[in-house]
Design a protein around this motif. Structure first.
Motif, mmCIF file in Angstrom:
data_model
loop_
_atom_site.group_PDB
_atom_site.id
_atom_site.type_symbol
_atom_site.label_atom_id
_atom_site.label_comp_id
_atom_site.label_asym_id
_atom_site.label_seq_id
_atom_site.Cartn_x
_atom_site.Cartn_y
_atom_site.Cartn_z
ATOM 1 N N ASP A 111 -4.116 -5.814 -3.304
ATOM 2 C CA ASP A 111 -2.772 -6.501 -3.034
ATOM 3 C C ASP A 111 -2.502 -7.212 -2.354
ATOM 4 O O ASP A 111 -1.278 -8.514 -2.652
ATOM 5 C CB ASP A 111 -1.938 -6.048 -4.513
ATOM 6 C CG ASP A 111 -2.252 -5.327 -5.742
ATOM 7 O OD1 ASP A 111 -2.957 -6.197 -6.061
ATOM 8 O OD2 ASP A 111 -1.710 -4.273 -6.085
ATOM 9 N N GLY A 112 -2.884 -6.542 -1.051
ATOM 10 C CA GLY A 112 -2.151 -7.556 0.646
ATOM 11 C C GLY A 112 -1.392 -6.920 0.698
ATOM 12 O O GLY A 112 -1.096 -7.630 1.969
ATOM 13 N N HIS B 63 -4.557 6.339 -3.490
ATOM 14 C CA HIS B 63 -4.693 5.355 -4.583
ATOM 15 C C HIS B 63 -3.176 4.180 -4.541
ATOM 16 O O HIS B 63 -4.222 3.471 -4.929
ATOM 17 C CB HIS B 63 -4.482 6.078 -5.643
ATOM 18 C CG HIS B 63 -4.707 5.256 -7.153
ATOM 19 N ND1 HIS B 63 -5.693 4.681 -7.701
ATOM 20 C CD2 HIS B 63 -3.819 4.144 -8.254
ATOM 21 C CE1 HIS B 63 -5.835 4.031 -8.477
ATOM 22 N NE2 HIS B 63 -3.872 3.664 -8.721
ATOM 23 N N THR B 64 -2.382 4.891 -4.153
ATOM 24 C CA THR B 64 -0.980 4.433 -4.482
ATOM 25 C C THR B 64 -1.639 3.164 -3.174
ATOM 26 O O THR B 64 -1.078 1.424 -3.152
ATOM 27 C CB THR B 64 -0.135 4.256 -4.373
ATOM 28 O OG1 THR B 64 0.171 5.514 -5.041
ATOM 29 C CG2 THR B 64 0.723 3.837 -3.852
ATOM 30 N N GLN B 65 -2.021 3.480 -2.342
ATOM 31 C CA GLN B 65 -2.260 2.871 -0.954
ATOM 32 C C GLN B 65 -3.437 2.068 -0.803
ATOM 33 O O GLN B 65 -3.357 0.865 -0.046
ATOM 34 C CB GLN B 65 -2.989 3.682 0.511
ATOM 35 C CG GLN B 65 -3.218 2.942 1.896
ATOM 36 C CD GLN B 65 -1.922 2.149 2.345
ATOM 37 O OE1 GLN B 65 -0.356 2.981 1.929
ATOM 38 N NE2 GLN B 65 -1.461 1.120 2.488
ATOM 39 N N ILE B 66 -4.253 2.109 -1.445
ATOM 40 C CA ILE B 66 -5.579 1.386 -1.883
ATOM 41 C C ILE B 66 -5.072 -0.308 -2.933
ATOM 42 O O ILE B 66 -6.260 -1.070 -2.132
ATOM 43 C CB ILE B 66 -6.597 2.286 -2.242
ATOM 44 C CG1 ILE B 66 -7.170 2.827 -1.511
ATOM 45 C CG2 ILE B 66 -7.864 1.059 -3.295
ATOM 46 C CD1 ILE B 66 -8.237 4.348 -1.757
ATOM 47 N N VAL B 67 -4.793 0.198 -3.504
ATOM 48 C CA VAL B 67 -3.572 -0.816 -4.794
ATOM 49 C C VAL B 67 -3.212 -1.428 -3.794
ATOM 50 O O VAL B 67 -3.305 -3.038 -3.900
ATOM 51 C CB VAL B 67 -3.299 -0.113 -5.789
ATOM 52 C CG1 VAL B 67 -2.195 -0.941 -6.493
ATOM 53 C CG2 VAL B 67 -4.123 0.744 -6.955
#
Length: 122
Positions: A92-93, A84-88
């Motif tokens: 976010d770029g 999830h953190t990686q996807i966010v």
């Protein structure tokens, strides 16, 4: 009543440990979507050449399966959190090389503008 007591199975710690290790090994090599407690018990019975369908074997098998599943769930939750953190970050770029270069260029341009504004004010 005496007949029931005579049928009671006593398990030493070594056998209990061996059963749990065998079940864990079976679960590790199995698909968690397809394995069941019954299948794990049947495979462990075959590997150990014991009838594990009776108590107290049933309880040992259930405990081994529950422990394995609890650890698997914790691991999955941890990995999902990382994912999830990686996807966010990616959204976010901050996740791709191209985006990182673009962000660095933007920061450099902003820094230059700030420096120019400070030197003009001075």
């Amino acid at each position: 009543m005496e007949e029931e007591e005579a049928r009671e199975v006593v398990i030493d710690n070594d056998l209990k440990k061996k059963i749990k290790e065998t079940v864990k090994k079976i679960l590790k090599r199995s698909s968690l979507l397809e394995i069941t407690e019954i299948k794990a018990r049947e495979e462990a019975s075959a590997e150990l050449d014991l009838d594990l369908s009776r108590d107290p074997y049933n309880l040992i098998i259930r405990e081994a399966v529950d422990t394995f599943i609890e650890k698997a769930i914790m691991t999955i939750e941890t990995e999902m959190g990382k994912l999830h953190t990686q996807i966010v970050d990616d959204v976010d770029g901050g996740g791709t090389e191209k985006t990182t270069k673009t962000t660095t260029k933007k920061k450099t341009k902003k820094k230059k503008k700030v420096e120019e504004a400070e030197s003009s004010a001075a």
